[in-house]
Enzyme design. Structure first.
Site, PDB file in Angstrom:
ATOM      1  CB  SER A 193      -6.065 -37.924  73.748  1.00  0.00           C
ATOM      2  OG  SER A 193      -5.480 -37.981  75.031  1.00  0.00           O
ATOM      3  CG  HIS A 247      -3.776 -41.027  71.684  1.00  0.00           C
ATOM      4  ND1 HIS A 247      -2.792 -41.378  70.787  1.00  0.00           N
ATOM      5  CD2 HIS A 247      -3.179 -40.202  72.583  1.00  0.00           C
ATOM      6  CE1 HIS A 247      -1.656 -40.793  71.127  1.00  0.00           C
ATOM      7  NE2 HIS A 247      -1.851 -40.079  72.217  1.00  0.00           N
ATOM      8  CG  ASP A 276      -1.866 -39.321  75.845  1.00  0.00           C
ATOM      9  OD1 ASP A 276      -0.980 -39.418  74.980  1.00  0.00           O
ATOM     10  OD2 ASP A 276      -2.966 -38.763  75.659  1.00  0.00           O
ATOM     11  CG  MET A 331       1.852 -38.862  80.535  1.00  0.00           C
ATOM     12  SD  MET A 331       1.190 -37.231  80.859  1.00  0.00           S
ATOM     13  CE  MET A 331       0.387 -36.883  79.298  1.00  0.00           C
ATOM     14  CG  HIS A 366       1.821 -41.029  73.086  1.00  0.00           C
ATOM     15  ND1 HIS A 366       1.431 -39.704  73.076  1.00  0.00           N
ATOM     16  CD2 HIS A 366       3.172 -41.031  72.987  1.00  0.00           C
ATOM     17  CE1 HIS A 366       2.505 -38.942  72.981  1.00  0.00           C
ATOM     18  NE2 HIS A 366       3.574 -39.712  72.933  1.00  0.00           N
ATOM     19  CG  MET A 411       4.534 -39.239  76.373  1.00  0.00           C
ATOM     20  SD  MET A 411       3.152 -38.119  76.533  1.00  0.00           S
ATOM     21  CE  MET A 411       1.816 -39.299  76.521  1.00  0.00           C
ATOM     22  CG  MET A 428       4.974 -35.587  71.036  1.00  0.00           C
ATOM     23  SD  MET A 428       3.284 -36.088  71.459  1.00  0.00           S
ATOM     24  CE  MET A 428       2.652 -34.644  72.294  1.00  0.00           C
ATOM     25  CG  ASP A 444      -0.698 -36.623  70.823  1.00  0.00           C
ATOM     26  OD1 ASP A 444      -1.670 -35.954  71.207  1.00  0.00           O
ATOM     27  OD2 ASP A 444      -0.131 -37.487  71.525  1.00  0.00           O
TER      28      ASP A 444
HETATM   29  C1  DX5 Z   1       0.100 -34.844  75.505  1.00  0.00           C
HETATM   30  C2  DX5 Z   1      -0.592 -36.081  75.019  1.00  0.00           C
HETATM   31  C3  DX5 Z   1      -1.750 -35.836  74.146  1.00  0.00           C
HETATM   32  C4  DX5 Z   1      -2.856 -35.024  74.770  1.00  0.00           C
HETATM   33  C5  DX5 Z   1      -3.449 -34.206  73.681  1.00  0.00           C
HETATM   34  O1  DX5 Z   1       1.295 -35.190  76.092  1.00  0.00           O
HETATM   35  O2  DX5 Z   1       0.307 -36.903  74.297  1.00  0.00           O
HETATM   36  O3  DX5 Z   1      -2.266 -37.034  73.590  1.00  0.00           O
HETATM   37  O4  DX5 Z   1      -3.855 -35.781  75.384  1.00  0.00           O
HETATM   38  O5  DX5 Z   1      -4.340 -33.330  74.239  1.00  0.00           O
HETATM   39  P1  DX5 Z   1      -4.931 -32.092  73.471  1.00  0.00           P
HETATM   40  O6  DX5 Z   1      -5.627 -32.614  72.248  1.00  0.00           O
HETATM   41  O7  DX5 Z   1      -5.836 -31.484  74.473  1.00  0.00           O
HETATM   42  O8  DX5 Z   1      -3.754 -31.203  73.107  1.00  0.00           O
HETATM   43 ZN    ZN Z   2      -0.588 -38.655  73.158  1.00  0.00          ZN
END
Ligand code: DX5
Ligand code: ZN
Length: 216
Positions: A8, A33, A35, A37, A66, A68, A137, A175
């Protein structure tokens, strides 16, 4: 070692992203990956299209995006154009999930659905045959570096059973809070794709850490 590793980028060095992408290109990472948000679905804002496009330009590895965000349907074309190969939406953010999944596939991307830690796996029974991936998650989404939630193991077992019962080909991705203390147990439980952010990017040798996670 049939499982895939999807580092990620949330924990990468954004002041020098190219270095981290080049490290990932040379590593055993299978996917990248990303993320996304929006500050509404989750209490944090990350990055958007300009960054995704730059990542795409600098790697040949598939982009595992991903989302969110609320109302992901509005941006399916934009994520495709930015370079997403796998587009995962949250179950909790989609009123018409079947339509959203169809729209993602119609654009030529793999379609994933993600469940928050409190959302039961059984809610997927009428969509599982249409999705390419289920992202469980294992922390509450929004931040890297959180502690892994142990109930995830139960959800993996339930999901594996649902996938088998419905003859689905969906991959299981986990994840949040993934590191060497739980990676083997996750793979043994049936996980196909491990996402790891802080564990990789805060380690002294990122390439080695990816190799360790891959060669379990
Ligand atoms: C959290 C993200 C993850 C995050 C994971 O909302 O979806 O992908 O980057 O990070 P670690 O591996 O540090 O928990
Ligand atoms: Zn993620």
């Amino acid at each position: 070692m049939n499982h895939l590793i999807s580092p990620s980028l949330l924990s990468a060095n954004f002041a020098n992203l190219k270095d981290d992408i080049e490290m990932l290109n040379k590593s055993q990472a299978d996917w990248l990956h990303l993320d996304i948000m929006d500050g509404v679905f989750v209490p944090n804002i990350s990055f958007g299209f300009p960054i995704i496009k730059q990542v795409k330009k600098n790697t040949n590895k598939p982009l595992d995006v991903h989302l969110m965000i609320v109302k992901p349907d509005k941006f399916i074309n934009e994520f495709k154009d930015a370079g997403a190969d796998i587009l995962t939406v949250h179950y909790e953010a989609c009123t018409h999930l079947n339509r959203t999944i169809q729209a993602i596939k119609a654009k030529g991307m793999k379609a994933g659905v993600s469940l928050n830690p409190h959302t039961p796996v059984s809610f997927l029974q009428d969509i599982i045959e249409y999705v390419d991936l289920v992202l469980l998650m294992s922390v509450n989404p929004g931040f890297g570096g959180q502690k892994f939630i142990g109930n995830t193991y139960n959800k993996i077992t339930q999901l594996k059973e649902l996938i088998n019962n419905k003859n689905s080909k969906a991959l299981i991705e986990v994840d949040g809070g993934v590191d060497m203390s739980n990676a083997k147990q996750l793979i043994d439980a049936g996980v196909d794709v491990l996402v790891a952010g802080s564990y990789i990017f805060k380690s002294d040798n990122k390439t080695n850490t990816i190799a360790q996670l891959k060669n379990i």
